[in-house]
Enzyme design. Structure first.
Site, PDB file in Angstrom:
ATOM      1  N   ALA A  69       0.858  -1.106   0.226  1.00 12.38           N
ATOM      2  CA  ALA A  69       0.007   0.612  -0.294  1.00 12.38           C
ATOM      3  C   ALA A  69       1.056   1.238   0.093  1.00 12.38           C
ATOM      4  O   ALA A  69       2.290   1.086   0.953  1.00 12.38           O
ATOM      5  CB  ALA A  69      -0.596   0.246   1.466  1.00 12.38           C
ATOM      6  N   GLY A  70       0.418   2.436  -0.502  1.00 10.76           N
ATOM      7  CA  GLY A  70       1.009   3.975  -0.336  1.00 10.76           C
ATOM      8  C   GLY A  70       1.469   4.394  -1.685  1.00 10.76           C
ATOM      9  O   GLY A  70       1.808   5.303  -2.092  1.00 10.76           O
ATOM     10  N   LYS A  73      -2.636   4.768  -4.150  1.00 11.81           N
ATOM     11  CA  LYS A  73      -3.601   5.167  -3.682  1.00 11.81           C
ATOM     12  C   LYS A  73      -4.841   5.542  -3.672  1.00 11.81           C
ATOM     13  O   LYS A  73      -5.756   4.349  -2.882  1.00 11.81           O
ATOM     14  CB  LYS A  73      -3.563   6.306  -2.313  1.00 11.81           C
ATOM     15  CG  LYS A  73      -1.440   6.504  -1.423  1.00 11.81           C
ATOM     16  CD  LYS A  73      -1.461   7.856  -1.367  1.00 11.81           C
ATOM     17  CE  LYS A  73       0.076   7.844  -0.274  1.00 11.81           C
ATOM     18  NZ  LYS A  73       0.098   6.589   0.920  1.00 11.81           N
ATOM     19  N   ASN A 118       8.165   9.786   3.966  1.00  9.90           N
ATOM     20  CA  ASN A 118       7.605  10.672   3.961  1.00  9.90           C
ATOM     21  C   ASN A 118       6.783  10.509   5.132  1.00  9.90           C
ATOM     22  O   ASN A 118       6.481  10.112   5.793  1.00  9.90           O
ATOM     23  CB  ASN A 118       6.936   9.602   2.403  1.00  9.90           C
ATOM     24  CG  ASN A 118       6.048   8.461   3.573  1.00  9.90           C
ATOM     25  OD1 ASN A 118       4.587   9.226   3.885  1.00  9.90           O
ATOM     26  ND2 ASN A 118       5.836   7.394   3.597  1.00  9.90           N
ATOM     27  N   ARG A 119       6.393  11.968   4.770  1.00  7.81           N
ATOM     28  CA  ARG A 119       5.280  11.910   5.608  1.00  7.81           C
ATOM     29  C   ARG A 119       4.026  12.225   5.267  1.00  7.81           C
ATOM     30  O   ARG A 119       3.049  13.774   5.473  1.00  7.81           O
ATOM     31  CB  ARG A 119       5.246  13.150   6.782  1.00  7.81           C
ATOM     32  CG  ARG A 119       6.393  14.020   5.406  1.00  7.81           C
ATOM     33  CD  ARG A 119       6.349  15.140   6.722  1.00  7.81           C
ATOM     34  NE  ARG A 119       6.824  16.576   6.394  1.00  7.81           N
ATOM     35  CZ  ARG A 119       7.808  16.839   6.315  1.00  7.81           C
ATOM     36  NH1 ARG A 119       9.737  16.094   6.894  1.00  7.81           N
ATOM     37  NH2 ARG A 119       8.849  18.197   5.607  1.00  7.81           N
ATOM     38  N   GLY A 121       0.780  11.545   5.122  1.00  3.51           N
ATOM     39  CA  GLY A 121      -0.440  11.187   6.055  1.00  3.51           C
ATOM     40  C   GLY A 121      -2.139  11.331   5.385  1.00  3.51           C
ATOM     41  O   GLY A 121      -2.532  12.640   5.435  1.00  3.51           O
ATOM     42  N   PHE A 122      -2.038  10.154   4.955  1.00  2.35           N
ATOM     43  CA  PHE A 122      -3.250   9.465   4.359  1.00  2.35           C
ATOM     44  C   PHE A 122      -3.839  10.699   3.145  1.00  2.35           C
ATOM     45  O   PHE A 122      -4.689  10.598   3.395  1.00  2.35           O
ATOM     46  CB  PHE A 122      -4.073   9.051   5.676  1.00  2.35           C
ATOM     47  CG  PHE A 122      -4.017   7.751   5.704  1.00  2.35           C
ATOM     48  CD1 PHE A 122      -2.590   7.644   5.649  1.00  2.35           C
ATOM     49  CD2 PHE A 122      -4.782   7.276   6.988  1.00  2.35           C
ATOM     50  CE1 PHE A 122      -2.759   6.090   6.375  1.00  2.35           C
ATOM     51  CE2 PHE A 122      -4.126   6.355   7.932  1.00  2.35           C
ATOM     52  CZ  PHE A 122      -3.283   5.501   7.558  1.00  2.35           C
ATOM     53  N   ASN A 146      -6.453  -1.437   1.514  1.00  5.01           N
ATOM     54  CA  ASN A 146      -6.045  -0.911   2.444  1.00  5.01           C
ATOM     55  C   ASN A 146      -6.675   0.713   3.089  1.00  5.01           C
ATOM     56  O   ASN A 146      -7.250   1.652   2.414  1.00  5.01           O
ATOM     57  CB  ASN A 146      -4.202  -0.216   2.645  1.00  5.01           C
ATOM     58  CG  ASN A 146      -3.737  -0.260   3.334  1.00  5.01           C
ATOM     59  OD1 ASN A 146      -4.355   0.826   4.673  1.00  5.01           O
ATOM     60  ND2 ASN A 146      -2.710  -0.765   4.244  1.00  5.01           N
ATOM     61  N   SER A 182       0.218   3.753  10.999  1.00  6.96           N
ATOM     62  CA  SER A 182       1.578   4.958   9.876  1.00  6.96           C
ATOM     63  C   SER A 182       1.807   6.127  11.304  1.00  6.96           C
ATOM     64  O   SER A 182       0.900   6.534  11.443  1.00  6.96           O
ATOM     65  CB  SER A 182       0.125   6.037   8.795  1.00  6.96           C
ATOM     66  OG  SER A 182       0.807   6.788   8.518  1.00  6.96           O
ATOM     67  N   ASN A 184       2.457   9.006  10.215  1.00  5.97           N
ATOM     68  CA  ASN A 184       1.991  10.518   9.936  1.00  5.97           C
ATOM     69  C   ASN A 184       0.536  11.210  10.431  1.00  5.97           C
ATOM     70  O   ASN A 184       0.132  12.058   9.555  1.00  5.97           O
ATOM     71  CB  ASN A 184       2.191  10.465   8.217  1.00  5.97           C
ATOM     72  CG  ASN A 184       4.181   9.850   8.105  1.00  5.97           C
ATOM     73  OD1 ASN A 184       4.691   9.961   8.472  1.00  5.97           O
ATOM     74  ND2 ASN A 184       3.804   8.892   7.133  1.00  5.97           N
ATOM     75  N   THR A 185      -0.229  10.527  10.962  1.00  5.14           N
ATOM     76  CA  THR A 185      -1.433  10.663  11.090  1.00  5.14           C
ATOM     77  C   THR A 185      -1.479  10.502  12.343  1.00  5.14           C
ATOM     78  O   THR A 185      -1.405   9.542  13.439  1.00  5.14           O
ATOM     79  CB  THR A 185      -2.692   9.914  10.480  1.00  5.14           C
ATOM     80  OG1 THR A 185      -2.588  10.044   9.300  1.00  5.14           O
ATOM     81  CG2 THR A 185      -3.588   9.866  11.843  1.00  5.14           C
ATOM     82  N   LYS A 224      -2.476  -3.662  10.048  1.00  6.11           N
ATOM     83  CA  LYS A 224      -1.064  -3.703   9.476  1.00  6.11           C
ATOM     84  C   LYS A 224      -0.717  -2.575  10.842  1.00  6.11           C
ATOM     85  O   LYS A 224      -1.168  -1.666  11.544  1.00  6.11           O
ATOM     86  CB  LYS A 224      -1.233  -2.723   8.273  1.00  6.11           C
ATOM     87  CG  LYS A 224       0.487  -2.342   7.761  1.00  6.11           C
ATOM     88  CD  LYS A 224       0.573  -1.176   6.585  1.00  6.11           C
ATOM     89  CE  LYS A 224       1.597  -1.663   5.984  1.00  6.11           C
ATOM     90  NZ  LYS A 224       1.424  -0.805   5.206  1.00  6.11           N
ATOM     91  N   THR A 252       5.745  -4.996   8.166  1.00  4.33           N
ATOM     92  CA  THR A 252       5.192  -3.925   9.422  1.00  4.33           C
ATOM     93  C   THR A 252       4.813  -2.701   9.011  1.00  4.33           C
ATOM     94  O   THR A 252       5.149  -2.664   6.533  1.00  4.33           O
ATOM     95  CB  THR A 252       6.772  -3.427   9.809  1.00  4.33           C
ATOM     96  OG1 THR A 252       8.293  -2.754   8.928  1.00  4.33           O
ATOM     97  CG2 THR A 252       6.681  -4.879  11.481  1.00  4.33           C
ATOM     98  N   ASN A 253       4.356  -1.531   9.394  1.00  6.92           N
ATOM     99  CA  ASN A 253       4.560   0.097   8.516  1.00  6.92           C
ATOM    100  C   ASN A 253       6.251   0.301   8.240  1.00  6.92           C
ATOM    101  O   ASN A 253       7.217  -0.172   8.673  1.00  6.92           O
ATOM    102  CB  ASN A 253       3.785   0.527   9.109  1.00  6.92           C
ATOM    103  CG  ASN A 253       3.378   1.463   8.011  1.00  6.92           C
ATOM    104  OD1 ASN A 253       3.512   2.541   7.368  1.00  6.92           O
ATOM    105  ND2 ASN A 253       1.905   1.599   8.368  1.00  6.92           N
ATOM    106  N   TYR A 326       7.818  -1.713  -2.289  1.00  7.09           N
ATOM    107  CA  TYR A 326       7.342  -0.734  -2.482  1.00  7.09           C
ATOM    108  C   TYR A 326       8.917   0.260  -2.990  1.00  7.09           C
ATOM    109  O   TYR A 326       9.041   0.180  -4.354  1.00  7.09           O
ATOM    110  CB  TYR A 326       6.433   0.354  -1.456  1.00  7.09           C
ATOM    111  CG  TYR A 326       6.351   1.349  -1.377  1.00  7.09           C
ATOM    112  CD1 TYR A 326       6.789   2.403  -2.792  1.00  7.09           C
ATOM    113  CD2 TYR A 326       5.031   2.577  -0.786  1.00  7.09           C
ATOM    114  CE1 TYR A 326       6.925   3.760  -2.506  1.00  7.09           C
ATOM    115  CE2 TYR A 326       5.257   3.403  -0.307  1.00  7.09           C
ATOM    116  CZ  TYR A 326       5.072   4.639  -1.970  1.00  7.09           C
ATOM    117  OH  TYR A 326       5.014   5.286  -2.252  1.00  7.09           O
TER     118      TYR A 326
END
Length: 346
Positions: A69-70, A73, A118-119, A121-122, A146, A182, A184-185, A224, A252-253, A326
């Protein structure tokens, strides 16, 4: 096969990472929609790759290597990505409502380390756009979706967003991954703690049962988790997954740690999640610990730091049933898929 990716990478790496990502994804998506060329790509590339079928979460996968994922998106490049030879694609993270994510710049290359920070943030076009995009894909490929919560949704109401996501994607996903890890949230990783996790898993499994009855099909759910967990936290999470009958776990993330020399890699001071080669050992350690608690009771999808065949093999040996790439794909290109699958054959 000729190495056509190296000159392309040199061009892309002269661009801002997020801009390069967007251009590459548009190109892959466009190629995937050109159906005569699409079929040629499949025959010329994917058709020559070895098959390594795997059964996991009650599903059949043609090979154990998936896209993490990522990267896609909003489900805009499914057909093109499917032609690269993946055994499955995990799309998203998708949030119920559209959101921009964090301010730019929010992605950074650490090229010598084969890493990214990366940040994002969804950042997400939201469920409606995501599902409309997904509805246009033609290739037959296993799809994981995801799901995440909107940044404006407080943790006390996070279940609402995850249930909304699960309901929306249930009939079009082969499996659903619930992203609670994540970095970043703000506050998202708190959902991995015992009480919050148990409440969330209870709600998700209850909704899954209702949806299975309603639609006459069972769509597995995976969770995740983060790499930055101590052994006690891993044990608690493993126990919760088993108690609630979750179907799988993605480990993992990205990591908030920085196992890099800050002088050699000044970009490592940027806030966000680190992915790529420096994450490999940490992810493998988490998977090995997780495996010691869950045994063969549920499958692990291993992701984090796979940049070559050796790191892919190490992830599988640590206990993963399926693996995802990724950042390694960004640095190595599609030849990484061939390298991994051909090595698995040996």
């Amino acid at each position: 096969m000729p190495d056509w990716y190296s000159p392309l990478r040199r061009i892309l790496f002269n661009l801002d990472p997020e801009t390069a990502h967007r251009i590459a994804l548009v190109a892959i998506g466009t190629l995937g929609r050109l159906h005569p060329l699409n079929q040629y790509m499949a025959d010329a590339w994917r058709g020559t790759l070895p098959a390594h079928p795997v059964e996991a979460m009650g599903l059949h996968f043609p090979n154990p290597l998936g896209l993490a994922a990522g990267l896609d998106k909003d489900a805009t490049a499914v057909d093109g990505l499917a032609n690269l030879g993946f055994g499955f694609l995990e799309l998203g993270t998708v949030t119920p409502l559209p959101q921009y994510g964090n301010p730019r710049p929010r992605m950074f290359r650490l090229t010598g380390a084969q890493a990214l920070i990366n940040r994002m943030g969804f950042n997400s076009a939201g469920l409606n756009r995501f599902l409309a995009n997904l509805d246009r894909h033609c290739q037959q490929v296993r799809i994981g979706i995801n799901i995440g919560k909107n940044a404006a949704t407080p943790n006390a109401q996070a279940q609402r967003d995850y249930i909304t996501g699960l309901r929306a994607v249930y009939t079009v996903a082969d499996y659903v991954t619930v992203n609670i890890s994540s970095p970043n949230t703000p506050g998202l990783r708190d959902l991995q703690e015992r009480q919050a996790l148990n409440q969330l898993l209870f709600s998700l499994k209850d909704e899954q049962a209702k949806l299975a009855d309603c639609h006459g099909r069972y769509t597995p759910i995976a969770i995740k988790i983060a790499p930055d967990l101590d052994e006690e936290a891993i044990a608690q999470i493993a126990d919760a997954l088993l108690v609630h009958g979750v179907d799988g776990v993605v480990a993992t993330n990205t990591t908030t740690t920085r196992p890099l020399d800050p002088i050699r890699y000044p970009e490592s001071s940027q806030a966000g999640g680190l992915s790529g080669a420096p994450l490999a050992v940490l992810s493998q350690q988490v998977i090995a610990k997780l495996k010691s608690y869950i045994g063969n009771d549920l499958p692990i999808i291993g992701v984090g730091g796979i940049t070559d065949a050796a790191s892919a093999q190490a992830m599988l040996l640590a206990g993963a049933s399926l693996i995802q790439v990724y950042t390694g794909l960004i640095y190595q290109g599609p030849r990484l898929i061939r390298e991994i699958l051909e090595t698995l054959e040996q």
